[in-house]
Design a protein around this motif. Structure first.
Motif: not given
Length: 130
Positions: A39-44, A105-113, A32-37, A18-20
């Motif tokens: 998702l990349v946190v969740i990816l890692v 966005t990173y905090i949101i990604g980790i919160t989702i995790v 690209r700038p927000y949702l991508g960030d 998805i990121e690619v």
């Protein structure tokens, strides 16, 4: 501590794909700038959990710390200080501009995790009690 979790690895591969696709085909002001960030946190996180048997909170904090460190290095203009300003790879991977919104966005990604992990854990506990 070392393990291989095919579920996390599968999610990591899916999120990487998805990121690619986002990087190649989307050039907007939100995805690209927000949702991508996010998702990349969740990816890692998923990639880390694919190979390391870590508690959820430990892995989440490690991933969040990693991304906060990258953002701090952007604040310090590390790409330029290392003489990598002409490297498209370095500029893409490390980034070139600090943003408070990126931290959010990173905090949101980790919160989702954490929410998904809590839901999954409860679901597994119910399943195992039957």
């Amino acid at each position: 501590m070392l393990t291989f979790n095919k579920n996390y690895f599968g999610f990591a591969i899916l999120l990487f794909s998805i990121e690619v696709l986002i990087a190649l085909y989307i050039n907007d002001r939100f995805v690209r700038p927000y949702l991508g960030d996010v998702l990349v946190v969740i990816l890692v996180y998923c990639f880390l959990k694919s190979f390391l048997k870590l508690p959820v909170l430990t892995a989440a904090i490690a991933v969040l710390g990693f991304f906060f460190t990258i953002e701090f290095l952007q604040f310090l203009n590390i790409v330029e200080k290392l003489g990598l300003e002409k490297s498209k790879t370095a500029r893409t991977v490390i980034g070139t501009s600090f943003s408070w919104i990126d931290l959010l966005t990173y905090i949101i990604g980790i919160t989702i995790v954490l929410i998904i992990e809590q839901y999954w854990h409860k679901k597994q506990m119910i399943k195992n009690s039957k």
